[in-house]
Design a protein around this motif. Structure first.
Motif, PDB file in Angstrom:
ATOM      1  N   VAL A 248      72.619  57.384 -40.471  1.00  8.55           N
ATOM      2  CA  VAL A 248      72.754  57.184 -41.683  1.00  8.55           C
ATOM      3  C   VAL A 248      71.726  58.015 -42.488  1.00  8.55           C
ATOM      4  CG1 VAL A 248      72.802  55.642 -43.569  1.00  8.55           C
ATOM      5  CG2 VAL A 248      73.821  55.129 -41.356  1.00  8.55           C
TER       6      VAL A 248
ATOM      7  N   CYS B  79      76.747  51.849 -37.769  1.00  6.90           N
ATOM      8  CA  CYS B  79      77.726  53.112 -38.223  1.00  6.90           C
ATOM      9  C   CYS B  79      78.044  53.878 -37.002  1.00  6.90           C
ATOM     10  CB  CYS B  79      76.946  53.582 -39.281  1.00  6.90           C
ATOM     11  SG  CYS B  79      77.951  54.739 -40.252  1.00  6.90           S
ATOM     12  N   ASP B  80      78.823  54.607 -37.405  1.00  3.07           N
ATOM     13  CA  ASP B  80      79.277  55.417 -36.050  1.00  3.07           C
ATOM     14  C   ASP B  80      78.496  56.778 -36.219  1.00  3.07           C
ATOM     15  OD1 ASP B  80      80.546  56.540 -38.053  1.00  3.07           O
ATOM     16  OD2 ASP B  80      82.284  57.139 -37.198  1.00  3.07           O
ATOM     17  N   ALA B  81      77.799  57.091 -37.141  1.00  2.87           N
ATOM     18  CA  ALA B  81      76.944  58.026 -37.243  1.00  2.87           C
ATOM     19  C   ALA B  81      75.550  57.905 -37.707  1.00  2.87           C
ATOM     20  CB  ALA B  81      77.569  59.183 -37.912  1.00  2.87           C
TER      21      ALA B  81
ATOM     22  N   GLU C 190      72.915  53.171 -34.932  1.00  2.00           N
ATOM     23  CA  GLU C 190      73.956  53.852 -34.871  1.00  2.00           C
ATOM     24  C   GLU C 190      74.812  53.330 -33.536  1.00  2.00           C
ATOM     25  OE1 GLU C 190      74.843  58.530 -33.594  1.00  2.00           O
ATOM     26  OE2 GLU C 190      73.027  58.093 -34.365  1.00  2.00           O
TER      27      GLU C 190
ATOM     28  N   TRP D   9      69.487  49.228 -39.825  1.00  5.31           N
ATOM     29  CA  TRP D   9      70.575  50.362 -39.334  1.00  5.31           C
ATOM     30  C   TRP D   9      70.414  50.488 -37.897  1.00  5.31           C
ATOM     31  CZ3 TRP D   9      74.288  51.964 -42.846  1.00  5.31           C
ATOM     32  CH2 TRP D   9      74.112  51.823 -44.037  1.00  5.31           C
TER      33      TRP D   9
ATOM     34  N   LEU E 235      80.406  56.374 -46.289  1.00  6.20           N
ATOM     35  CA  LEU E 235      79.142  56.661 -46.757  1.00  6.20           C
ATOM     36  C   LEU E 235      79.190  57.520 -48.050  1.00  6.20           C
ATOM     37  CD1 LEU E 235      77.019  57.614 -43.494  1.00  6.20           C
ATOM     38  CD2 LEU E 235      77.038  55.330 -44.713  1.00  6.20           C
TER      39      LEU E 235
ATOM     40  N   GLY F 200      82.321  52.678 -40.674  1.00  6.38           N
ATOM     41  CA  GLY F 200      82.578  54.088 -40.524  1.00  6.38           C
ATOM     42  C   GLY F 200      81.715  55.453 -41.356  1.00  6.38           C
ATOM     43  N   SER F 201      81.141  56.351 -40.676  1.00  6.09           N
ATOM     44  CA  SER F 201      80.888  57.445 -41.560  1.00  6.09           C
ATOM     45  C   SER F 201      81.489  57.964 -42.785  1.00  6.09           C
ATOM     46  CB  SER F 201      80.000  58.448 -40.771  1.00  6.09           C
ATOM     47  OG  SER F 201      81.229  58.950 -39.974  1.00  6.09           O
TER      48      SER F 201
END
Length: 58
Positions: A40, A36-38, A56, A54, A17, A13-14
């Motif tokens: 990066v 990731c949910d957002a 999203e 990576w 980060l 999850g963001s």
């Protein structure tokens, strides 16, 4: 487990980060794919040898 895995995927999850955990499990570069949910930030993507790993999550 990671040593014996055919493919290593990190789902995160963001909110995680830019935070440092209590224990290091693996370096980002040890994963075949990171989801990731957002988006990066590029400076975090640069920590990996292959930043194209990576993705999203939709």
């Amino acid at each position: 487990m990671m040593r014996h895995a055919g493919r290593k995927v990190l789902l995160m999850g963001s909110a995680k980060l830019c935070q440092r955990g209590i224990q290091r499990v693996a370096h980002l570069d040890e994963f075949d794919q990171v989801i990731c949910d957002a988006p990066v930030p590029e400076e975090i993507q640069a920590l990996m040898t292959y930043p194209e790993r990576w993705q999203e999550a939709l």
